[in-house]
Design an enzyme around this catalytic site. Sequence first.
Site, PDB file in Angstrom:
ATOM      1  N   LYS A  10      41.308  42.000  38.682  1.00 25.52           N
ATOM      2  CA  LYS A  10      41.751  41.927  40.035  1.00 25.52           C
ATOM      3  C   LYS A  10      43.388  41.478  40.377  1.00 25.52           C
ATOM      4  O   LYS A  10      44.363  42.257  39.531  1.00 25.52           O
ATOM      5  CB  LYS A  10      41.234  40.262  40.485  1.00 25.52           C
ATOM      6  CG  LYS A  10      39.542  40.607  40.372  1.00 25.52           C
ATOM      7  CD  LYS A  10      38.782  39.580  40.886  1.00 25.52           C
ATOM      8  CE  LYS A  10      37.368  39.511  40.710  1.00 25.52           C
ATOM      9  NZ  LYS A  10      36.314  39.030  41.678  1.00 25.52           N
ATOM     10  N   GLU A  96      35.697  42.785  47.893  1.00 25.14           N
ATOM     11  CA  GLU A  96      36.785  42.058  48.267  1.00 25.14           C
ATOM     12  C   GLU A  96      37.875  42.786  49.119  1.00 25.14           C
ATOM     13  O   GLU A  96      38.390  42.458  50.264  1.00 25.14           O
ATOM     14  CB  GLU A  96      37.758  41.577  47.018  1.00 25.14           C
ATOM     15  CG  GLU A  96      37.080  40.209  46.299  1.00 25.14           C
ATOM     16  CD  GLU A  96      37.078  40.212  44.940  1.00 25.14           C
ATOM     17  OE1 GLU A  96      38.221  40.671  44.295  1.00 25.14           O
ATOM     18  OE2 GLU A  96      36.526  39.245  44.260  1.00 25.14           O
ATOM     19  N   GLU A 166      26.858  44.968  42.957  1.00 26.46           N
ATOM     20  CA  GLU A 166      27.575  43.846  42.831  1.00 26.46           C
ATOM     21  C   GLU A 166      27.380  42.841  44.030  1.00 26.46           C
ATOM     22  O   GLU A 166      28.041  43.003  45.311  1.00 26.46           O
ATOM     23  CB  GLU A 166      28.958  43.825  42.877  1.00 26.46           C
ATOM     24  CG  GLU A 166      29.776  44.424  41.729  1.00 26.46           C
ATOM     25  CD  GLU A 166      31.149  44.137  41.207  1.00 26.46           C
ATOM     26  OE1 GLU A 166      31.350  43.473  40.308  1.00 26.46           O
ATOM     27  OE2 GLU A 166      31.889  44.249  42.205  1.00 26.46           O
ATOM     28  N   GLY A 172      32.461  36.392  41.659  1.00 24.95           N
ATOM     29  CA  GLY A 172      33.085  34.735  41.448  1.00 24.95           C
ATOM     30  C   GLY A 172      32.587  33.568  41.773  1.00 24.95           C
ATOM     31  O   GLY A 172      33.387  32.423  42.021  1.00 24.95           O
ATOM     32  N   SER A 212      29.443  37.504  38.199  1.00 24.34           N
ATOM     33  CA  SER A 212      29.555  36.293  37.445  1.00 24.34           C
ATOM     34  C   SER A 212      28.634  36.555  36.035  1.00 24.34           C
ATOM     35  O   SER A 212      27.910  36.040  35.442  1.00 24.34           O
ATOM     36  CB  SER A 212      28.695  35.152  37.908  1.00 24.34           C
ATOM     37  OG  SER A 212      29.479  34.674  39.228  1.00 24.34           O
TER      38      SER A 212
HETATM   39  C1  PEP Z   1      34.140  41.633  40.182  1.00 29.66           C
HETATM   40  O1  PEP Z   1      35.165  41.499  40.574  1.00 29.66           O
HETATM   41  O2  PEP Z   1      33.712  42.820  40.320  1.00 29.66           O
HETATM   42  C2  PEP Z   1      33.367  40.522  39.776  1.00 29.66           C
HETATM   43  C3  PEP Z   1      31.989  40.877  39.451  1.00 29.66           C
HETATM   44  O3  PEP Z   1      33.825  39.324  39.463  1.00 29.66           O
HETATM   45  P1  PEP Z   1      33.275  38.153  38.606  1.00 29.66           P
HETATM   46  O4  PEP Z   1      32.813  38.508  37.255  1.00 29.66           O
HETATM   47  O5  PEP Z   1      34.239  36.869  38.500  1.00 29.66           O
HETATM   48  O6  PEP Z   1      31.822  37.422  39.616  1.00 29.66           O
END
Ligand code: PEP
Length: 250
Positions: A10, A96, A166, A172, A212
């Site tokens: 990110k 995001e 996701e 996150g 996560s």
């Molecule tokens: C992501 O940014 O695609 C993601 C899954 O973040 P995290 O692993 O922090 O949840």
Amino acid sequence: MQTLAVANWKMNGTIEESLKLVTELKNKIEDFSLVEIAVAPPFTALYSVQVVLQDTPFKLAAQNMHWESEGAYTGEISPAFLKDVGCAYVIIGHSERRRYFGETDETVNRKIQEAIASELIPIFCIGETAEERRSGKMEMVLERQIKKGLRELHMPDLKDLVIAYEPVWAIGTGETATTAQIEQAHQFVRDLLAKGYDAPTANGVRLLYGGSVTPENSKTIFQVKNVDGVLVGSASLSAEKFVKIVRSKE
Ligand code: PEP
């Protein structure tokens, strides 16, 4: 089909920090037989990271791109630039970007089409919000995102495609989807692809889970049916954690 683990850094990492992290990964990971690994640093660190990773099996990924190859688009990065810097993959439609930067299914579709035309492999992100899941719309949302995101794409276009499921509520937050939730969503996506294209095409698409993922839960996640890899955010900022995640694939 080889399992894929993607490290999405990110908006984290100066060039110096990115070099430190990628050098640690390079020193710790020697065995790529079970897992293909792609790292997605910020744009500003892509070139420096590529220099460290060249002649290794690590793949370079970008976190976003514009759909035109050049022109008057101040502030944008084109697929041609990503190819030029050595990217193999590009993350498209991350939640995001949809949430904070106004990306829509339509812009995601244009980007996917252009990525493929530019010989970049899209890591196409989909996923429902907490509210959409609560109101029973998970499948409807995934279906809309996939149908619109893959509009005008034909069977050969899907040859190397990666789709990352996701759930927005798991990104996150430390709240991972349960194995049953992951299995259901991945099966749904696989079936949808088989319906829209055909079974071999659907089976050739790698389906990643993201949200996560940690060294504590990755082993279980890798074992879920139709999980062909993981997209890792926060935990990928620690070489130690990311390496543990990769090694948990058996
Ligand atoms: C992501 O940014 O695609 C993601 C899954 O973040 P995290 O692993 O922090 O949840």
